[in-house]
Design a protein around this motif. Structure first.
Motif, PDB file in Angstrom:
ATOM      1  N   PRO B 278      -1.193  -7.919  -2.030  1.00 52.64           N
ATOM      2  CA  PRO B 278      -2.179  -7.707  -3.081  1.00 52.64           C
ATOM      3  C   PRO B 278      -1.978  -6.339  -3.732  1.00 52.64           C
ATOM      4  N   THR B 279      -2.287  -6.231  -5.000  1.00 49.37           N
ATOM      5  CA  THR B 279      -1.995  -4.997  -5.729  1.00 49.37           C
ATOM      6  C   THR B 279      -2.667  -3.752  -5.132  1.00 49.37           C
ATOM      7  N   PRO B 280      -3.927  -3.819  -4.671  1.00 50.61           N
ATOM      8  CA  PRO B 280      -4.485  -2.614  -4.047  1.00 50.61           C
ATOM      9  C   PRO B 280      -3.648  -2.137  -2.873  1.00 50.61           C
ATOM     10  N   VAL B 281      -3.030  -3.080  -2.166  1.00 48.68           N
ATOM     11  CA  VAL B 281      -2.149  -2.694  -1.063  1.00 48.68           C
ATOM     12  C   VAL B 281      -0.962  -1.937  -1.592  1.00 48.68           C
ATOM     13  N   SER B 282      -0.404  -2.443  -2.701  1.00 52.03           N
ATOM     14  CA  SER B 282       0.721  -1.731  -3.301  1.00 52.03           C
ATOM     15  C   SER B 282       0.310  -0.319  -3.662  1.00 52.03           C
ATOM     16  N   ALA B 283      -0.895  -0.197  -4.204  1.00 50.70           N
ATOM     17  CA  ALA B 283      -1.364   1.134  -4.587  1.00 50.70           C
ATOM     18  C   ALA B 283      -1.529   2.010  -3.360  1.00 50.70           C
ATOM     19  N   LEU B 284      -2.122   1.430  -2.307  1.00 52.22           N
ATOM     20  CA  LEU B 284      -2.410   2.223  -1.119  1.00 52.22           C
ATOM     21  C   LEU B 284      -1.134   2.615  -0.403  1.00 52.22           C
ATOM     22  N   ILE B 285      -0.228   1.629  -0.267  1.00 50.19           N
ATOM     23  CA  ILE B 285       0.985   1.892   0.503  1.00 50.19           C
ATOM     24  C   ILE B 285       1.978   2.691  -0.314  1.00 50.19           C
ATOM     25  N   HIS B 286       2.132   2.326  -1.599  1.00 48.64           N
ATOM     26  CA  HIS B 286       3.239   2.890  -2.364  1.00 48.64           C
ATOM     27  C   HIS B 286       2.842   4.077  -3.206  1.00 48.64           C
ATOM     28  N   ALA B 287       1.600   4.457  -3.109  1.00 46.43           N
ATOM     29  CA  ALA B 287       1.217   5.639  -3.870  1.00 46.43           C
ATOM     30  C   ALA B 287       0.702   6.714  -2.935  1.00 46.43           C
ATOM     31  N   LYS B 376       0.195   7.487  -9.472  1.00 45.12           N
ATOM     32  CA  LYS B 376       0.791   6.196  -9.118  1.00 45.12           C
ATOM     33  C   LYS B 376      -0.279   5.209  -8.674  1.00 45.12           C
ATOM     34  N   ALA B 377      -1.260   5.709  -7.914  1.00 45.26           N
ATOM     35  CA  ALA B 377      -2.372   4.826  -7.555  1.00 45.26           C
ATOM     36  C   ALA B 377      -3.055   4.347  -8.822  1.00 45.26           C
ATOM     37  N   ASN B 378      -3.247   5.254  -9.747  1.00 44.05           N
ATOM     38  CA  ASN B 378      -3.834   4.921 -11.031  1.00 44.05           C
ATOM     39  C   ASN B 378      -3.051   3.813 -11.721  1.00 44.05           C
ATOM     40  N   MET B 379      -1.721   3.962 -11.772  1.00 40.41           N
ATOM     41  CA  MET B 379      -0.930   2.976 -12.507  1.00 40.41           C
ATOM     42  C   MET B 379      -0.852   1.648 -11.766  1.00 40.41           C
ATOM     43  N   PHE B 380      -0.758   1.712 -10.430  1.00 39.24           N
ATOM     44  CA  PHE B 380      -0.747   0.451  -9.683  1.00 39.24           C
ATOM     45  C   PHE B 380      -2.050  -0.306  -9.879  1.00 39.24           C
TER      46      PHE B 380
END
Lengths: 99, 656, 279
Positions: B278-287, B376-380
């Motif tokens: 899920p996208t929030p995960v991408s934000a959390l993990i990758h940002a 990056k969290a912002n953009m994700f």
């Protein structure tokens, strides 16, 4: 009078009895051969008793006879029962106890 | 590398600070709660579902609020502690809290101890702050997912593990948190496990992380063998007494661990696939969190790397390759999340580069980590908002002209965009500028490459912006883009504000001074050009990238399907620069052959020996079995044979 | 020694004869010759007691026993000389020759010294001397032989004994049934099967006697004990209901009862509808 001939005779008889046990198939004849072997031994006992002037050999022969008598009684009874159930007195027919 | 031969300067500069925490008292005794709150949240949310049998469904109703509140509480404590830390004297800014003895084996005593110092403080703020915002955002994003409670449980678990990682007082506790992060990321990437691709991506991320973890585990083992302890305090004190070879090996092993977690080449392949989550995960993990753990590890282990220049050089090489690798990937992908993932890889490369540059770069690595965490969290989250409005379509070729449909998303995303390309005044400008400047000062080759990377960043981010928000509408039928609900846009606004403003951290060289107790004072190197000139060059390079994107993407019509007749480089970049194929050829395929060889050897040699022995025994038995044929006369013959043997033996003995 | 040299060849020849004669009776006779010769040899070896015992026990008792068993087994049975076990005969002969030669050679080679003789031991008479030893030094062995002989006798008895079985004939069974009927009134014929006359052949439904009452003996006692026996007349009614539901044509004898209950069963009320559709 040396007893060596007696011993030789005893050995010959024993060997003949042994070969008889190994080659004959009739259970009764096999038993007779066993008796020949026992008697060959007895001959040795008696001969050595004379050699040593000691009667213990004769006693031993006597015991052998007693045991042989008992053995023959039981053995023949076994042959009887086997014959009754299998109608055969051949030792080769009682060969179920194997692998 | 000339850099590796750089002598350490004397007197005040180049002294590696020793970790020497003072006991936690007063306000700081609350430190454990920072981890405790999300942990309790995770336990309640994950275990409470079956337990709350009486009010089944109740936990599902307010579970996400519980998750959010624990994260927010954790952030509140972190903020309080941070302010309290600021109020302390600089020499008093290392605080340790001993919770309990984890285990004791022989001379190895490992305590479940926490260390709170400026480095941890910044990470705490980032993790809990961004984490809380992502929690809030997820309330909206995961609204229609029936397993939302579990999702929040995983998020809380992730935050708790990450906090343990950055608060650990020794490498083993750090490793514990490290593994916890790996577990949580596995659970989150594979959250939609009904999709085979998500399950595979989770597995891939987990396995590749394990490769890195082997490095970290070996490094810890080597540390224990060398120093007899894994405490930061002991290791940092004794490190100067150890041989450089040992430290180099430890450093390289630590680098391997960092590569796994931070998706650096050669362990980068999992990051793009991890977008299946899920996208929030991408934000959390990758940002904000997981991928920064590697940078944290390197900065935290500064007392080792400072004494192992070869390992530092390795970091610089890895980081430079990664920052270009990620940038190239970002240029070719059409999947909006994969572009962002590529850019993450690239930006983490910048951080690792800065960390690899030593004392001069540590502070800038952390600085860029923070700013990157925000934008990056912002953009994700912005990308998630776009997907939310586009029926979960991730292909940018189906976007276009969205700036009118999603004004809030567009504006916030634009803030992040300007920040990442380094538009003057925005946060990314300050942090990236400093890194490139330092790189140029230390080694001009690396500096130039970093500069090129910045240009490419400008290109692909502009391409992303143009394809998503500008141009004509290329939407699929039945798609009606709409702005996301308030619960999703508020975090976007907050993060956008932070993206713009977090450059203030650098005011008056504040962050460098703040981190000095952890990383020491840098030897000053004069850059080859005046700082202002470098800044101008960087800005010019970025402008070139943006212009290129404008002429190549913005001025042309964007085809709905990706053109197939493209250059070799584009094909390669679309295929992740053949990272999977390289792994396949270099590792998996030989491994498979090795395993099949071992299996064959096992079957032929081991099984053959055992089964052959059994077969031989069987054969012998079958032969000897035939002796027992049931014929009395046969047995009698054996007896006579035995008699004969005895007679002959007696004779032989007598004659001899 | 003259006796020995005369008897020894006879003994060897008789022994060899045992190996080669086909009939067991002939073998027994040869063995008898061997035993008697042996007895004479005992005499030459100053063992008069054993001479007597050999003749009485061996030739008199044991060989007679052999012959007796031969009579039971069949005097005429001749043995096939085809060897069935592979390699048995050749190996036996080789082993026998080697063993015999070795023993003979060894016995011929050894020197035993001067013969003591039994004059001194037998001075008070051979039998008395043997008795002296037997009842003093060998008395326990002698007692043990007593146990052995009794065991052997019992064993032979047990093995040879055959239990006499009375053969049961149809006639005796039939007589017994009639006697039971006369004494206790037990039904001499087979029991009625369940379901007979009951229009229902389930095993838990009793047969009906000609007067319409159920026959209790047609039901297993187990079912009675469990209380799962059903009523035969009730079953008869249900059979008609089943038949109606299946749409079978009613038999004339039950037509009345089916008309009575035509309207109150759902299956019956559904029938007109289906007929209407067909029309």
């Amino acid at each position: 009078m040396s007893i060596t001939p007696y011993i030789v005779l005893s050995a010959i008889l024993f060997t003949i009895g042994a070969v008889g046990v190994l080659t004959r198939r009739n259970a009764i004849v096999v038993f007779m051969c066993v008796e020949i072997m026992l008697n060959a031994c007895n001959l040795g006992f008696v001969a050595f008793a004379r050699q040593h002037g000691n009667l213990d050999g004769q006693i031993a022969a006597f015991f052998v006879m007693v045991v042989a008598a008992a053995e023959v009684v039981v053995g023949l009874a076994i042959i009887m029962t086997i014959f009754r159930s299998r109608r055969s007195a051949s030792v080769d027919d009682a060969s179920l106890l194997k692998y | 590398m000339t850099y590796a031969l750089l002598p350490l300067s004397a007197a005040g500069e180049g002294i590696i600070p020793v970790v020497d925490p003072s006991a936690a008292d007063g306000l700081f005794s609350l430190l454990w709660l920072v981890i405790g709150l999300p942990l309790i949240g995770a336990l309640v949310l994950l275990l409470g579902g079956p337990l709350a049998g009486l009010h089944r469904g109740a936990l599902d109703k307010w579970g996400h609020w519980l998750g959010t509140i624990t994260a927010a509480g954790s952030f509140a404590i972190s903020l309080t502690l941070f302010l309290a830390l600021l109020g302390r004297d600089e020499s008093q800014r290392q605080i340790g809290q001993e919770l309990w003895t984890w285990f004791e084996v022989g001379s190895l005593q490992v305590g479940m101890d926490l260390l709170y110092d400026p480095l941890s403080a910044l990470f705490l703020l980032l993790i809990t702050g961004v984490g809380t915002l992502i929690h809030v955002y997820s309330i909206g994003y995961m609204e229609h997912d029936e397993r939302r409670r579990r999702f929040f449980g995983y998020l809380n678990l992730f935050i708790a593990a990450m906090l343990l990682l950055v608060l650990a007082d020794n490498f083993l506790v750090l490793f514990f948190g490290w593994e916890g992060v790996g577990l949580a990321s596995y659970l989150l990437i594979g959250f939609w496990q009904h999709k085979p691709s998500a399950a595979a991506a989770a597995k891939k991320a987990f396995v590749m992380n394990r490769v890195g973890d082997i490095g970290l585990a070996l490094a810890i083992g080597l540390m224990f063998a060398t120093f007899g302890s894994t405490d930061f305090a002991v290791v940092s004190e004794l490190a100067s007494g150890a041989s450089e070879d040992t430290l180099t090996v430890i450093g390289l092993l630590l680098l391997l661990g960092a590569c796994g977690k931070s998706a650096q080449v050669p362990l980068q392949a999992w990051l793009l696939d991890a977008m299946e989550g899920p996208t929030p995960v991408s934000a959390l993990i990758h940002a904000a969190t997981m991928v920064t753990a590697g940078v944290y590890l390197v900065v935290r282990s500064n007392f080792i790397f400072e004494l192992a220049p070869v390992a530092q050089t390795a970091i610089v090489i890895v980081a430079t390759v990664t920052l270009l690798w990620g940038a190239v990937l970002g240029c070719a992908k059409d999947d909006v999340k994969k572009v962002l993932a590529g850019s993450t890889m690239s930006q983490i490369g910048y951080m690792m580069l800065a960390a690899g540059l030593g004392v001069a770069g540590y502070a800038f690595a952390i600085m860029h980590l923070l700013t990157h965490g925000f934008f990056k969290a912002n953009m994700f989250l912005g990308a998630g908002s776009v997907m939310h409005g586009m029926n979960d379509d991730v292909d940018m070729r189906n976007y276009g002209g969205l700036q009118k449909m999603m004004p809030v998303t567009f504006v916030t995303f634009a803030m992040g965009y300007l920040a990442i390309i380094g538009f003057p005044g925005f946060s990314g400008f300050w942090s990236k500028d400093k890194i490139i400047e330092t790189a140029l000062a230390e080694n001009w080759v690396v500096g130039i490459l970093a500069l090129v990377g910045a240009g490419v960043t400008g290109f692909y981010m502009t391409r992303l912006m143009l394809m998503t928000f500008f141009g004509e509408k290329r939407w699929n039928d039945g798609v009606h883009p709409h702005e996301s609900p308030r619960v999703m846009t508020v975090p976007l606004i907050v993060l956008a504000a932070l993206s713009v403003l977090s450059g203030v951290l650098l005011l008056g060289n504040w962050i460098v001074d703040f981190l000095t107790p952890v990383v020491g004072v840098a030897a000053h190197h004069e850059p080859p050009l005046p700082a202002l000139a470098i800044t101008a060059i960087i800005t010019l390079t970025v402008a070139l990238g943006v212009a290129a994107a404008w002429f190549l993407v913005g001025k042309r019509e964007i085809p709905k399907t990706a053109p197939t007749e493209v250059s070799f480089i584009t094909t390669a970049a679309r295929n992740d620069l053949y990272g999977d194929q390289i792994n396949e050829t270099l590792v998996i395929s030989p491994g498979r052959h090795l395993v099949s060889g071992l299996t064959t050897a096992d079957r032929v040699l081991v099984d053959g020996t055992v089964e052959g022995g059994a077969a031989a025994a069987t054969g012998l038995s079958a032969l000897s079995r035939r002796i027992q044929n049931g014929y009395v006369r046969s047995y009698a013959l054996s007896i006579v044979g035995g008699v004969l043997l005895v007679v002959l033996a007696l004779l032989a003995v007598n004659l001899a | 020694m003259i006796a020995f040299w005369i008897l020894a060849p006879i003994m060897v020849v008789s022994a060899l004869g045992v190996l080669f004669v086909r009939k067991a009776v002939h073998a027994a006779l040869l063995v008898a010759a061997l035993m008697i010769s042996l007895a004479v040899l005992y005499l030459t070896l100053e063992a008069p007691f054993l001479f007597v015992v050999q003749i009485i026990v061996y030739t008199g008792a044991i060989l007679m026993l052999f012959l007796f068993v031969l009579m039971l087994v069949g005097v005429d049975t001749t043995e096939s000389f085809v060897e069935t076990i592979r390699g048995q005969r050749a190996t036996s002969i080789v082993f026998g020759l080697v063993l015999g030669l070795t023993l003979v050679l060894v016995a011929g080679q050894i020197t035993l010294g001067t013969v003591v003789g039994l004059e001194e031991a037998n001075s008070g008479g051979n039998i008395e001397a043997l008795a002296n030893i037997l009842f003093s030094r060998w008395v326990f062995a002698f007692e043990a032989t007593a146990a052995l002989l009794i065991t052997a006798a019992l064993g032979a008895l047990v093995l040879a004994h055959q239990e006499k079985t009375v053969k049961v004939t149809q006639r005796s069974l039939s007589d017994q049934r009639m006697r039971d009927y006369a004494e206790s009134g037990k039904h001499p014929g087979p029991l009625p099967a369940p379901g007979v006359y009951a229009r229902h052949n389930a095993v838990d439904t009793p047969a009906l006697l000609p007067d319409g009452t159920p026959a209790p003996s047609s039901i297993s006692r187990v079912l009675v004990a469990r209380g799962t026996v059903r009523s035969a007349p009730a079953e008869a009614d249900r059979v008609e209901k089943f038949a109606r539901e299946l749409g079978e044509p009613q038999r004339p004898s039950t037509a009345e009862s089916s008309m009575e209950s035509n309207s109150d069963t759902p299956a019956a009320s559904a029938e007109p509808g289906t007929e209407g559709e067909q029309a």
